[in-house]
Design a protein around this motif. Structure first.
Motif, mmCIF file in Angstrom:
data_model
loop_
_atom_site.group_PDB
_atom_site.id
_atom_site.type_symbol
_atom_site.label_atom_id
_atom_site.label_comp_id
_atom_site.label_asym_id
_atom_site.label_seq_id
_atom_site.Cartn_x
_atom_site.Cartn_y
_atom_site.Cartn_z
ATOM 1 N N LEU A 159 1.830 -6.737 2.028
ATOM 2 C CA LEU A 159 2.331 -5.366 2.001
ATOM 3 C C LEU A 159 2.137 -4.764 3.390
ATOM 4 O O LEU A 159 1.006 -4.585 3.835
ATOM 5 C CB LEU A 159 1.580 -4.525 0.970
ATOM 6 N N ASP A 160 3.234 -4.485 4.055
ATOM 7 C CA ASP A 160 3.171 -3.877 5.380
ATOM 8 C C ASP A 160 3.109 -2.359 5.191
ATOM 9 O O ASP A 160 4.084 -1.727 4.794
ATOM 10 C CB ASP A 160 4.398 -4.277 6.197
ATOM 11 N N LEU A 161 1.951 -1.783 5.469
ATOM 12 C CA LEU A 161 1.718 -0.361 5.259
ATOM 13 C C LEU A 161 1.748 0.433 6.564
ATOM 14 O O LEU A 161 1.207 1.536 6.645
ATOM 15 C CB LEU A 161 0.368 -0.156 4.554
ATOM 16 N N THR A 162 2.397 -0.101 7.575
ATOM 17 C CA THR A 162 2.446 0.535 8.885
ATOM 18 C C THR A 162 2.912 1.988 8.808
ATOM 19 O O THR A 162 2.371 2.853 9.487
ATOM 20 C CB THR A 162 3.379 -0.254 9.827
ATOM 21 N N HIS A 163 3.909 2.268 7.992
ATOM 22 C CA HIS A 163 4.500 3.611 7.933
ATOM 23 C C HIS A 163 3.793 4.544 6.951
ATOM 24 O O HIS A 163 4.038 5.743 6.970
ATOM 25 C CB HIS A 163 5.978 3.511 7.553
ATOM 26 N N VAL A 164 2.922 4.002 6.108
ATOM 27 C CA VAL A 164 2.263 4.811 5.076
ATOM 28 C C VAL A 164 1.100 5.587 5.700
ATOM 29 O O VAL A 164 0.145 4.995 6.182
ATOM 30 C CB VAL A 164 1.763 3.935 3.909
ATOM 31 N N ARG A 165 1.217 6.904 5.678
ATOM 32 C CA ARG A 165 0.189 7.779 6.250
ATOM 33 C C ARG A 165 -0.727 8.370 5.180
ATOM 34 O O ARG A 165 -1.807 8.847 5.476
ATOM 35 C CB ARG A 165 0.836 8.931 7.023
ATOM 36 N N PHE A 166 -0.265 8.356 3.919
ATOM 37 C CA PHE A 166 -1.037 8.934 2.826
ATOM 38 C C PHE A 166 -0.870 8.084 1.578
ATOM 39 O O PHE A 166 0.241 7.670 1.252
ATOM 40 C CB PHE A 166 -0.538 10.361 2.523
ATOM 41 N N MET A 167 -1.968 7.830 0.904
ATOM 42 C CA MET A 167 -1.929 7.116 -0.373
ATOM 43 C C MET A 167 -2.885 7.827 -1.320
ATOM 44 O O MET A 167 -4.014 8.141 -0.946
ATOM 45 C CB MET A 167 -2.346 5.653 -0.203
ATOM 46 N N ASP A 168 -2.421 8.066 -2.547
ATOM 47 C CA ASP A 168 -3.302 8.654 -3.543
ATOM 48 C C ASP A 168 -3.670 7.606 -4.587
ATOM 49 O O ASP A 168 -3.344 6.427 -4.443
ATOM 50 C CB ASP A 168 -2.686 9.915 -4.162
ATOM 51 N N SER A 169 -4.339 8.039 -5.639
ATOM 52 C CA SER A 169 -4.808 7.095 -6.659
ATOM 53 C C SER A 169 -3.648 6.402 -7.374
ATOM 54 O O SER A 169 -3.796 5.267 -7.834
ATOM 55 C CB SER A 169 -5.712 7.797 -7.668
ATOM 56 N N SER A 170 -2.499 7.046 -7.451
ATOM 57 C CA SER A 170 -1.332 6.417 -8.084
ATOM 58 C C SER A 170 -0.837 5.234 -7.250
ATOM 59 O O SER A 170 -0.484 4.185 -7.792
ATOM 60 C CB SER A 170 -0.199 7.423 -8.261
ATOM 61 N N GLY A 171 -0.800 5.410 -5.941
ATOM 62 C CA GLY A 171 -0.415 4.310 -5.054
ATOM 63 C C GLY A 171 -1.406 3.167 -5.137
ATOM 64 O O GLY A 171 -1.043 1.992 -5.208
ATOM 65 N N LEU A 172 -2.672 3.526 -5.171
ATOM 66 C CA LEU A 172 -3.733 2.528 -5.304
ATOM 67 C C LEU A 172 -3.603 1.773 -6.623
ATOM 68 O O LEU A 172 -3.711 0.549 -6.666
ATOM 69 C CB LEU A 172 -5.071 3.251 -5.235
ATOM 70 N N GLY A 173 -3.329 2.520 -7.687
ATOM 71 C CA GLY A 173 -3.146 1.898 -9.002
ATOM 72 C C GLY A 173 -1.948 0.973 -9.031
ATOM 73 O O GLY A 173 -1.981 -0.090 -9.665
ATOM 74 N N ALA A 174 -0.881 1.347 -8.335
ATOM 75 C CA ALA A 174 0.311 0.495 -8.281
ATOM 76 C C ALA A 174 0.009 -0.813 -7.557
ATOM 77 O O ALA A 174 0.462 -1.883 -7.980
ATOM 78 C CB ALA A 174 1.454 1.238 -7.594
ATOM 79 N N ILE A 175 -0.764 -0.734 -6.494
ATOM 80 C CA ILE A 175 -1.141 -1.962 -5.777
ATOM 81 C C ILE A 175 -2.013 -2.845 -6.666
ATOM 82 O O ILE A 175 -1.841 -4.065 -6.716
ATOM 83 C CB ILE A 175 -1.840 -1.634 -4.443
ATOM 84 N N MET A 176 -2.933 -2.233 -7.418
ATOM 85 C CA MET A 176 -3.772 -3.022 -8.332
ATOM 86 C C MET A 176 -2.937 -3.654 -9.439
ATOM 87 O O MET A 176 -3.181 -4.791 -9.837
ATOM 88 C CB MET A 176 -4.875 -2.156 -8.945
ATOM 89 N N ALA A 177 -1.943 -2.941 -9.934
ATOM 90 C CA ALA A 177 -1.054 -3.493 -10.963
ATOM 91 C C ALA A 177 -0.316 -4.710 -10.410
ATOM 92 O O ALA A 177 -0.195 -5.731 -11.101
ATOM 93 C CB ALA A 177 -0.070 -2.438 -11.443
ATOM 94 N N VAL A 178 0.150 -4.613 -9.181
ATOM 95 C CA VAL A 178 0.841 -5.739 -8.545
ATOM 96 C C VAL A 178 -0.127 -6.902 -8.358
ATOM 97 O O VAL A 178 0.229 -8.059 -8.576
ATOM 98 C CB VAL A 178 1.468 -5.298 -7.205
ATOM 99 N N TYR A 179 -1.359 -6.606 -7.974
ATOM 100 C CA TYR A 179 -2.386 -7.635 -7.829
ATOM 101 C C TYR A 179 -2.508 -8.430 -9.134
ATOM 102 O O TYR A 179 -2.571 -9.659 -9.126
ATOM 103 C CB TYR A 179 -3.715 -6.975 -7.461
ATOM 104 N N LYS A 180 -2.497 -7.728 -10.258
ATOM 105 C CA LYS A 180 -2.606 -8.382 -11.565
ATOM 106 C C LYS A 180 -1.322 -9.114 -11.945
ATOM 107 O O LYS A 180 -1.366 -10.197 -12.523
ATOM 108 C CB LYS A 180 -2.974 -7.361 -12.635
ATOM 109 N N ILE A 181 -0.183 -8.539 -11.622
ATOM 110 C CA ILE A 181 1.110 -9.151 -11.938
ATOM 111 C C ILE A 181 1.273 -10.489 -11.217
ATOM 112 O O ILE A 181 1.825 -11.433 -11.765
ATOM 113 C CB ILE A 181 2.272 -8.205 -11.552
ATOM 114 N N LEU A 182 0.765 -10.574 -10.001
ATOM 115 C CA LEU A 182 0.963 -11.786 -9.187
ATOM 116 C C LEU A 182 0.097 -12.957 -9.624
ATOM 117 O O LEU A 182 0.284 -14.073 -9.148
ATOM 118 C CB LEU A 182 0.733 -11.464 -7.707
ATOM 119 N N LYS A 183 -0.858 -12.736 -10.498
ATOM 120 C CA LYS A 183 -1.647 -13.794 -11.140
ATOM 121 C C LYS A 183 -1.942 -15.004 -10.255
ATOM 122 O O LYS A 183 -1.278 -16.027 -10.329
ATOM 123 C CB LYS A 183 -0.940 -14.278 -12.399
ATOM 124 N N GLY A 184 -2.922 -14.879 -9.433
ATOM 125 C CA GLY A 184 -3.370 -16.019 -8.642
ATOM 126 C C GLY A 184 -2.710 -16.150 -7.284
ATOM 127 O O GLY A 184 -3.171 -16.921 -6.456
#
Length: 110
Positions: free
Chosen positions: A46-71
């Motif tokens: 995930l290239d986050l170069t342009h992301v200047r702000f992340m809240d808990s929803s963004g964090l949760g979405a990344i964690m969901a993707v972490y789980k979706i990618l399974k290994g």
């Protein structure tokens, strides 16, 4: 959500072209990744170069993707200071490695 996908060998790079990764963007991010899951290489970057702000929803979405990618490996590239601090504060930096450049992240996939 504005983004670009680049396949580079075993890696799939998802460049997020938004300044805010928040509750407004998180659902579309998750849907996009779910739609791509069959085409994602062994390492998602995930290239986050342009992301200047992340809240808990963004964090949760990344964690969901972490789980979706399974290994599959997932990492972030060039998180800006506020994003990097959030990853550390929530200890997600223990699960998802941060790199300074795409080249550094891709090199770990070899």
């Amino acid at each position: 959500m504005q983004y670009e996908i680049i396949n580079q060998g075993q890696c799939t790079i998802l460049q997020i072209n938004e300044e805010r990764f928040d509750a407004k963007m998180a659902p579309s991010f998750r849907r996009e990744v779910e739609n791509l899951v069959g085409n994602i290489g062994e390492h998602m970057i995930l290239d986050l170069t342009h992301v200047r702000f992340m809240d808990s929803s963004g964090l949760g979405a990344i964690m969901a993707v972490y789980k979706i990618l399974k290994g599959k490996k997932i990492s972030v590239v060039n998180p800006q200071r506020p994003v990097q601090e959030l990853l550390k504060l929530t200890r997600m930096d223990k699960l998802i490695t941060s790199y300074d450049s795409i080249e550094d992240a891709v090199a770990t996939a070899v």
